[in-house]
Design a protein around this motif. Structure first.
Motif, PDB file in Angstrom:
ATOM      1  N   VAL A   1       0.858  -1.184   0.000  1.00 39.66           N
ATOM      2  CA  VAL A   1       0.000   0.000   0.000  1.00 39.66           C
ATOM      3  C   VAL A   1       0.890   1.228   0.000  1.00 39.66           C
ATOM      4  O   VAL A   1       1.904   1.263   0.675  1.00 39.66           O
ATOM      5  N   VAL A   2       0.511   2.219  -0.769  1.00 45.20           N
ATOM      6  CA  VAL A   2       1.252   3.480  -0.710  1.00 45.20           C
ATOM      7  C   VAL A   2       0.231   4.598  -0.559  1.00 45.20           C
ATOM      8  O   VAL A   2      -0.868   4.532  -1.095  1.00 45.20           O
ATOM      9  N   LYS A   3       0.580   5.594   0.262  1.00 42.81           N
ATOM     10  CA  LYS A   3      -0.345   6.712   0.446  1.00 42.81           C
ATOM     11  C   LYS A   3       0.265   7.962  -0.159  1.00 42.81           C
ATOM     12  O   LYS A   3       1.429   8.264   0.098  1.00 42.81           O
ATOM     13  N   VAL A   4      -0.516   8.621  -0.965  1.00 40.46           N
ATOM     14  CA  VAL A   4      -0.005   9.832  -1.600  1.00 40.46           C
ATOM     15  C   VAL A   4      -0.845  11.043  -1.197  1.00 40.46           C
ATOM     16  O   VAL A   4      -2.001  10.921  -0.831  1.00 40.46           O
ATOM     17  N   ASP A   5      -0.210  12.192  -1.289  1.00 40.63           N
ATOM     18  CA  ASP A   5      -0.871  13.450  -0.956  1.00 40.63           C
ATOM     19  C   ASP A   5      -2.023  13.699  -1.930  1.00 40.63           C
ATOM     20  O   ASP A   5      -1.802  13.772  -3.135  1.00 40.63           O
ATOM     21  N   PRO A   6      -3.237  13.834  -1.422  1.00 39.71           N
ATOM     22  CA  PRO A   6      -4.382  13.954  -2.342  1.00 39.71           C
ATOM     23  C   PRO A   6      -4.631  15.384  -2.834  1.00 39.71           C
ATOM     24  O   PRO A   6      -5.621  15.630  -3.504  1.00 39.71           O
ATOM     25  N   ARG A   7      -3.713  16.308  -2.500  1.00 40.44           N
ATOM     26  CA  ARG A   7      -3.978  17.699  -2.889  1.00 40.44           C
ATOM     27  C   ARG A   7      -4.155  17.846  -4.396  1.00 40.44           C
ATOM     28  O   ARG A   7      -3.395  17.262  -5.179  1.00 40.44           O
ATOM     29  N   ASN A   8      -5.140  18.568  -4.805  1.00 43.55           N
ATOM     30  CA  ASN A   8      -5.458  18.853  -6.223  1.00 43.55           C
ATOM     31  C   ASN A   8      -5.866  17.647  -7.041  1.00 43.55           C
ATOM     32  O   ASN A   8      -6.067  17.764  -8.247  1.00 43.55           O
ATOM     33  N   THR A   9      -5.985  16.483  -6.426  1.00 42.58           N
ATOM     34  CA  THR A   9      -6.271  15.317  -7.252  1.00 42.58           C
ATOM     35  C   THR A   9      -7.661  15.369  -7.871  1.00 42.58           C
ATOM     36  O   THR A   9      -7.909  14.711  -8.859  1.00 42.58           O
ATOM     37  N   SER A  10      -8.557  16.149  -7.283  1.00 39.17           N
ATOM     38  CA  SER A  10      -9.868  16.207  -7.923  1.00 39.17           C
ATOM     39  C   SER A  10     -10.133  17.576  -8.529  1.00 39.17           C
ATOM     40  O   SER A  10     -11.269  17.954  -8.773  1.00 39.17           O
ATOM     41  N   SER A  11      -9.059  18.314  -8.786  1.00 35.34           N
ATOM     42  CA  SER A  11      -9.291  19.628  -9.375  1.00 35.34           C
ATOM     43  C   SER A  11      -8.323  19.961 -10.506  1.00 35.34           C
ATOM     44  O   SER A  11      -8.426  21.012 -11.116  1.00 35.34           O
ATOM     45  N   LYS A  12      -7.391  19.043 -10.802  1.00 39.84           N
ATOM     46  CA  LYS A  12      -6.388  19.368 -11.806  1.00 39.84           C
ATOM     47  C   LYS A  12      -6.579  18.546 -13.066  1.00 39.84           C
ATOM     48  O   LYS A  12      -6.840  17.345 -13.004  1.00 39.84           O
ATOM     49  N   CYS A  13      -6.453  19.196 -14.216  1.00 39.57           N
ATOM     50  CA  CYS A  13      -6.582  18.497 -15.492  1.00 39.57           C
ATOM     51  C   CYS A  13      -5.419  17.525 -15.665  1.00 39.57           C
ATOM     52  O   CYS A  13      -4.270  17.852 -15.414  1.00 39.57           O
ATOM     53  N   LEU A  14      -5.739  16.319 -16.108  1.00 43.64           N
ATOM     54  CA  LEU A  14      -4.735  15.276 -16.273  1.00 43.64           C
ATOM     55  C   LEU A  14      -3.760  15.572 -17.392  1.00 43.64           C
ATOM     56  O   LEU A  14      -2.651  15.080 -17.410  1.00 43.64           O
ATOM     57  N   PHE A  15      -4.224  16.338 -18.372  1.00 44.11           N
ATOM     58  CA  PHE A  15      -3.402  16.514 -19.560  1.00 44.11           C
ATOM     59  C   PHE A  15      -2.632  17.813 -19.587  1.00 44.11           C
ATOM     60  O   PHE A  15      -1.483  17.838 -19.962  1.00 44.11           O
ATOM     61  N   CYS A  16      -3.304  18.900 -19.180  1.00 42.26           N
ATOM     62  CA  CYS A  16      -2.590  20.167 -19.265  1.00 42.26           C
ATOM     63  C   CYS A  16      -2.340  20.778 -17.888  1.00 42.26           C
ATOM     64  O   CYS A  16      -1.693  21.810 -17.777  1.00 42.26           O
ATOM     65  N   GLY A  17      -2.852  20.156 -16.844  1.00 43.66           N
ATOM     66  CA  GLY A  17      -2.575  20.654 -15.499  1.00 43.66           C
ATOM     67  C   GLY A  17      -3.373  21.879 -15.088  1.00 43.66           C
ATOM     68  O   GLY A  17      -3.173  22.411 -14.005  1.00 43.66           O
ATOM     69  N   SER A  18      -4.308  22.316 -15.933  1.00 44.48           N
ATOM     70  CA  SER A  18      -5.121  23.484 -15.572  1.00 44.48           C
ATOM     71  C   SER A  18      -6.095  23.121 -14.469  1.00 44.48           C
ATOM     72  O   SER A  18      -6.390  21.954 -14.247  1.00 44.48           O
ATOM     73  N   LYS A  19      -6.602  24.170 -13.838  1.00 40.04           N
ATOM     74  CA  LYS A  19      -7.615  23.937 -12.813  1.00 40.04           C
ATOM     75  C   LYS A  19      -8.938  23.615 -13.498  1.00 40.04           C
ATOM     76  O   LYS A  19      -9.402  24.349 -14.367  1.00 40.04           O
ATOM     77  N   LEU A  20      -9.547  22.503 -13.104  1.00 40.87           N
ATOM     78  CA  LEU A  20     -10.792  22.084 -13.742  1.00 40.87           C
ATOM     79  C   LEU A  20     -11.964  22.910 -13.239  1.00 40.87           C
ATOM     80  O   LEU A  20     -11.961  23.397 -12.113  1.00 40.87           O
ATOM     81  N   MET A  21     -12.949  23.058 -14.131  1.00 40.80           N
ATOM     82  CA  MET A  21     -14.149  23.791 -13.751  1.00 40.80           C
ATOM     83  C   MET A  21     -15.311  22.842 -13.604  1.00 40.80           C
ATOM     84  O   MET A  21     -15.272  21.724 -14.091  1.00 40.80           O
ATOM     85  N   ARG A  22     -16.354  23.350 -12.975  1.00 40.94           N
ATOM     86  CA  ARG A  22     -17.565  22.551 -12.845  1.00 40.94           C
ATOM     87  C   ARG A  22     -18.129  22.241 -14.223  1.00 40.94           C
ATOM     88  O   ARG A  22     -18.199  23.111 -15.081  1.00 40.94           O
ATOM     89  N   GLY A  23     -18.505  20.989 -14.428  1.00 42.69           N
ATOM     90  CA  GLY A  23     -19.060  20.595 -15.723  1.00 42.69           C
ATOM     91  C   GLY A  23     -20.550  20.856 -15.803  1.00 42.69           C
ATOM     92  O   GLY A  23     -21.114  21.558 -14.971  1.00 42.69           O
ATOM     93  N   ASP A  24     -21.177  20.246 -16.816  1.00 42.62           N
ATOM     94  CA  ASP A  24     -22.600  20.510 -17.036  1.00 42.62           C
ATOM     95  C   ASP A  24     -23.492  19.723 -16.083  1.00 42.62           C
ATOM     96  O   ASP A  24     -24.583  20.156 -15.749  1.00 42.62           O
ATOM     97  N   ALA A  25     -23.019  18.557 -15.669  1.00 42.40           N
ATOM     98  CA  ALA A  25     -23.823  17.725 -14.770  1.00 42.40           C
ATOM     99  C   ALA A  25     -23.193  17.747 -13.371  1.00 42.40           C
ATOM    100  O   ALA A  25     -22.044  18.134 -13.220  1.00 42.40           O
ATOM    101  N   PRO A  26     -23.947  17.328 -12.346  1.00 37.59           N
ATOM    102  CA  PRO A  26     -23.374  17.286 -11.009  1.00 37.59           C
ATOM    103  C   PRO A  26     -22.168  16.342 -10.943  1.00 37.59           C
ATOM    104  O   PRO A  26     -22.194  15.284 -11.566  1.00 37.59           O
ATOM    105  N   ARG A  27     -21.170  16.735 -10.231  1.00 39.55           N
ATOM    106  CA  ARG A  27     -19.937  15.961 -10.061  1.00 39.55           C
ATOM    107  C   ARG A  27     -19.152  15.782 -11.357  1.00 39.55           C
ATOM    108  O   ARG A  27     -18.261  14.937 -11.431  1.00 39.55           O
TER     109      ARG A  27
END
Ligand SMILES: [Zn+2]
Length: 322
Positions: free
Chosen positions: A224-250
């Motif tokens: 098991v390895v634990k990694v820092d979860p910072r930005n993991t649900s807000s950063k674009c995987l490809f360009c690293g930009s901050k993601l915005m809310r999409g059209d549907a919930p979540r």
């Protein structure tokens, strides 16, 4: 409000160091008291034998508890076992994101969103408890309900932990989890005004779920390895930009490159990437790790009876091009 004149100690539990108790055979212990050594015959729980017979080592500390209600003495043993976790043999990565209402698991090119319904359980029980406790003298019922809620959540945690540990064992995979700060819920709720939401965040037990998964994996020898979860649900995987809310919930979308995905999917992909980057396995330049990714949302009844996730392949998976 007190029922007795003097305060009464109802629950007594004592930790005994190694010089205060001794084991004689498997079903008798001696406890040192002011009257000398007192033998205590045990009626062991079946788990006791399982631990004794499978190579666990008894720790030298012992806890005893007086149970007035049933006039008995409860004896708690602590067993330890050293596990050999071999990280060199790792062939795959399984990343896991824990949310209030689901546990998202990425393995190979599939993402499984296991719905846990913990939100519904917490809200439901909170409302029920409120209604019950508003009736005077019903505190006991309230406590019983609380116990039921805890058992249900524990059951869910253990089942999820088992599924993940099994699949990781079969695939020779390392499990990547979020490293949460010690007081995560408190920090999270600082700015939350809605008392129901605050209660839910407290009760969601993110740490409990992560801990259960970690423990089950270690028990099976899964690294098991634990990694820092910072930005993991807000950063674009490809360009690293901050993601915005999409059209549907979540749903999230990238304002720069147009990447779109569910919040849970983004999180597991980013967690996996963080681990791989840590290991020097992925170039720092953005690059999709997989050409296609399949996402399956599994309601609780779909995964509850399963031991692993292999069997869920027959489900229609939502194909996603990234
Ligand atoms: Zn982007």
């Amino acid at each position: 409000m007190a029922k007795s004149e003097k305060p009464v100690i109802n629950r007594v539990s004592i930790w005994l160091d190694d010089h205060l108790w001794r084991r004689v055979g498997y079903t008798t212990i001696l406890i040192y008291t002011h009257k000398g050594w007192i033998p205590v015959e045990l009626i062991p729980h079946k788990l006791y034998w399982r631990y004794i017979n499978s190579g666990w080592i008894l720790r030298t500390q012992l806890k005893i508890k007086l149970d007035h209600r049933y006039k008995r003495l409860l004896v708690y043993f602590v067993f330890v076992k050293s596990v050999n976790v071999d990280e060199n043999n790792v062939k795959h990565v399984i990343s896991i994101d824990v949310n209030e209402n689901n546990v998202t698991v990425k393995l190979l090119n599939k993402v499984y969103i296991l719905e846990t319904g913990i939100k519904r359980i917490t809200v439901g029980y909170a409302k029920y408890r409120e209604a019950v406790q508003s009736v005077k003298g019903n505190g006991y019922v309230g406590r019983a309900v609380h116990g039921r809620e805890r058992r249900r959540k524990k059951d869910i945690r253990l089942k999820i932990a088992n599924i993940i540990a099994n699949i990781a064992k079969n695939l020779n995979a390392i499990v990547v989890l979020e490293k949460l700060p010690k007081h995560c819920p408190k920090n999270m709720i600082e700015n939350v005004k809605d008392s129901m939401l605050r209660h839910r965040i407290y009760q969601a037990g993110f740490r409990g779920m992560i801990k259960a998964i970690e423990e089950k994996c270690l028990e099976r020898g899964v690294p098991v390895v634990k990694v820092d979860p910072r930005n993991t649900s807000s950063k674009c995987l490809f360009c690293g930009s901050k993601l915005m809310r999409g059209d549907a919930p979540r749903q999230l979308k990238c304002p720069r490159c147009g990447f779109k995905a569910g919040r849970d999917v983004v999180a597991v992909l980013n967690l996996e990437r963080k681990y791989l980057t840590l290991k020097g396995l992925v170039p720092l330049a953005p690059m999709p790790s997989e050409p296609t990714l399949e996402v399956a949302v599994l309601p609780m009844k779909e995964w509850m009876r399963r031991k692993s996730l292999d069997a869920t392949n027959k489900h229609k998976l939502m194909r996603m091009n990234i």
